[in-house]
Motif scaffolding. Sequence first.
Motif, PDB file in Angstrom:
ATOM      1  N   THR A  62       0.851  -1.193   0.000  1.00  0.00           N
ATOM      2  CA  THR A  62       0.000   0.000   0.000  1.00  0.00           C
ATOM      3  C   THR A  62       0.883   1.238   0.000  1.00  0.00           C
ATOM      4  O   THR A  62       1.875   1.298   0.734  1.00  0.00           O
ATOM      5  CB  THR A  62      -0.913   0.025   1.237  1.00  0.00           C
ATOM      6  OG1 THR A  62      -1.715  -1.166   1.257  1.00  0.00           O
ATOM      7  CG2 THR A  62      -1.827   1.244   1.205  1.00  0.00           C
ATOM      8  N   SER A  63       0.535   2.203  -0.829  1.00  0.00           N
ATOM      9  CA  SER A  63       1.309   3.443  -0.889  1.00  0.00           C
ATOM     10  C   SER A  63       0.375   4.642  -0.854  1.00  0.00           C
ATOM     11  O   SER A  63      -0.774   4.570  -1.299  1.00  0.00           O
ATOM     12  CB  SER A  63       2.174   3.489  -2.154  1.00  0.00           C
ATOM     13  OG  SER A  63       1.368   3.441  -3.321  1.00  0.00           O
ATOM     14  N   LEU A  64       0.878   5.743  -0.310  1.00  0.00           N
ATOM     15  CA  LEU A  64       0.166   7.025  -0.251  1.00  0.00           C
ATOM     16  C   LEU A  64       1.050   8.094  -0.850  1.00  0.00           C
ATOM     17  O   LEU A  64       2.285   8.028  -0.746  1.00  0.00           O
ATOM     18  CB  LEU A  64      -0.179   7.392   1.194  1.00  0.00           C
ATOM     19  CG  LEU A  64      -0.968   6.388   2.026  1.00  0.00           C
ATOM     20  CD1 LEU A  64      -1.088   6.888   3.465  1.00  0.00           C
ATOM     21  CD2 LEU A  64      -2.344   6.151   1.432  1.00  0.00           C
ATOM     22  N   ASN A  65       0.449   9.103  -1.467  1.00  0.00           N
ATOM     23  CA  ASN A  65       1.237  10.219  -1.971  1.00  0.00           C
ATOM     24  C   ASN A  65       0.430  11.512  -1.905  1.00  0.00           C
ATOM     25  O   ASN A  65      -0.815  11.498  -1.992  1.00  0.00           O
ATOM     26  CB  ASN A  65       1.712   9.964  -3.409  1.00  0.00           C
ATOM     27  CG  ASN A  65       0.578   9.875  -4.399  1.00  0.00           C
ATOM     28  OD1 ASN A  65      -0.029   8.815  -4.561  1.00  0.00           O
ATOM     29  ND2 ASN A  65       0.277  10.974  -5.079  1.00  0.00           N
ATOM     30  N   ALA A  66       1.148  12.595  -1.748  1.00  0.00           N
ATOM     31  CA  ALA A  66       0.523  13.920  -1.696  1.00  0.00           C
ATOM     32  C   ALA A  66       1.493  14.928  -2.283  1.00  0.00           C
ATOM     33  O   ALA A  66       2.714  14.766  -2.195  1.00  0.00           O
ATOM     34  CB  ALA A  66       0.154  14.296  -0.268  1.00  0.00           C
ATOM     35  N   ALA A  67       0.941  15.968  -2.907  1.00  0.00           N
ATOM     36  CA  ALA A  67       1.764  17.027  -3.491  1.00  0.00           C
ATOM     37  C   ALA A  67       1.063  18.367  -3.315  1.00  0.00           C
ATOM     38  O   ALA A  67      -0.172  18.449  -3.409  1.00  0.00           O
ATOM     39  CB  ALA A  67       2.032  16.749  -4.968  1.00  0.00           C
TER      40      ALA A  67
END
Length: 733
Positions: free
Chosen positions: A679-684
């Motif tokens: 599982t991966s999360l990302n934000a920018a």
Amino acid sequence: MLIHLSIKKNPLFFKFIRCCFCTVMVTALPLGAESESDAAEPVQVLDTFELRTLEFRSLAEDFAQPTLFLDAAELAPRLETSIGETLEGLPGISSTSYFPGASRPIIRGFSNDRIRILSNGIDTLDASVGSHDHSVALEPHLIEEIELVRGPATLLYGSNAVGGVINATNRRIARQRAGADLTGTLRTEYSSAADGWTHAGYAVGDIGPMTWSLTGLVRRHGDIDIPGAANADPELNEGRSTGTLENSFVRTQDWSGGLSYIQDHIVAGISLSGFNTNYGIGFETENDVAGVAPNGSLIIERELDDRVEIDVEQIRVDALLALLEPFSWAEELRFRFGWSDYEHDELEDGEVGTTFSNQAFEGRVEIEHVPWLGNLEGAIGAQFSQSKFSAIGDEAFIRPNRTRKAGLFFFEELPVGEWTLQFGARVEAQRITVSGFDRDALPAATGKPDNFSDYGLSGSLGFIRPLNDTTTLSLNLSYTERLPSAQELYADGPHIGTFAFERSDALDGSHFKTEDSIGIDVGLSHSSQRFTAESSIFYQRFDNFINLRRTDELAFENNDGSYDIVRRQDVDNSFIGREFIDVTRYQQVDAHYYGLEGSLTYHALSSESHSLDLTLGGDLVRASERSSGENLSRIPPARLSAEVIYRNWPIEIGARHRYIFSQDRTAANETSTAGYQLTSLNAAYRFGDTGQGTVFLRVDNLFDNEARSHTSFVKDSAPLAGRNLRLGVAYAY
């Protein structure tokens, strides 16, 4: 005449150039910031001269087989230390996952010499095809865009592209005017699992009629964090740290400088670049026969031995010439050329054990002709290459050789009613000459084998038909004759990359023929306001498939450096105390590959201010010998994925979950691999008037799950990284 710049013989030159560029350049591609910056800065683009890296690049639905295109914004959240891990997880693409410093893409189960990896349309000119522990001389953080092409267009780049062609475009040679004295991008990123930094980027500018470009990267990553112990065998974990993959560090420097002349009807450019990477690949494993059990099975004592790392250096020169309307019957002529001096040392406990070198060049000329017979559009061309490869040292498993290739090809496209017809063909000649090496002096040596010379014919036919305004059907048929590589013909010695004694059956009297295959691919694509979908099924049938197979034999080293190869069941008490390695052989068998892949995206929200996309994807591949039904080795397991991305300027957030099934469809003498979930999360967050700056955060393997890739030769000693937080900033100027 080319000037020979030997890296090892000119260390001061290489270090001086490298330091200059890496001091000036701490830049790379931003996470989505580039497009906004480009919109703010006017860029002078030639009105009718679009310089393309692959002929007839169109929308994905305009190819007769699945075609993938990733621009800078799409690449940015995927960037890893290797091209294999960067692309891993896309439909149909997995990775060799050797160690963080060395990972090569696998497409539909095909790897090594059955896919081509290109840098600006020319081979990477390294040694990565020969072994999974050899890195690809291509830095992902400096890539501008990536194309994956299958179908008729792959014949433009070689008969050894059954799986497909991956072409990475970077900024070593500017292909359009910068439109300013100085533009570029800066990027820096921290990785918690490796406790290290990556600083990279580019700058371009105009000086009169010339455009210059600089790129550079510095990476310093330590040993990666893993969940639990590294080795699946508890015996090998005794005395070792838990939670760290020892000797998995990566240190990389990459630089380039280029100069281009760009006018209305011409683009001419040249670049000089250098690639240096030093990375760890764990430890050698020592296997000793401790006894023979009453049932005949072997009692084996195992322990970790030498610490192994690889030190790579490459100097490369690239040239480009493109002319618009050079002849009355030609719309565009393109000439590309690349030359490389590549060398890497394999160090064991800090001492050089084996040195690999490859002095190589490749050139190609393509002419895109005006429409013939009304609507027939296409290109014709020629390609030539040479590779002078050598391995010197304790584990030189292949003799020095020179491989020369020459090919002629064409690709055409013709609308026929509601159908579009695409077809291509290629003829390719290859000659391999071999030299003597140290193993010829051993008592059991059979002498220098014969040189190899042959040619192959390949062709492909594709059909595309729109079913309605939103859905397109594609069909592709192909026939390929792949010529065997030098390693497949002449391997004969211990190979640290596969932890085995590697030998070709061609040395034992088996005359290797061309690897012939017939393939069919059916695809369906859909694009509407609410849904986007891609799916395909494929079948590839091989005659004389060259398979690297782990046998039931063991290789015991003698005091004089020769090896006794003995079947496992013939090992008795006389072998107690002797060290051995497994044996792998290149053998020709009849085989087939088949599978499916697809993705479906639901555009739940779509407006100028915000969007919400939900994507489901998956792939499956099976491969086996046709006669016996025995599975082929290191075939990727089935995979499923789900992803959600929400964008509301200037914020973007996303989450992705992947389920990788267990793989128990194994070859003889191959172990199964447990499934796992990631599982991966990302934000920018973008800042600046036009969003030219980006702060980004990414968390991989959120739940710190143990993951071992079935496609990896080192799956039982090198799991994938544990929880990893990446934090960085990118800025376009």
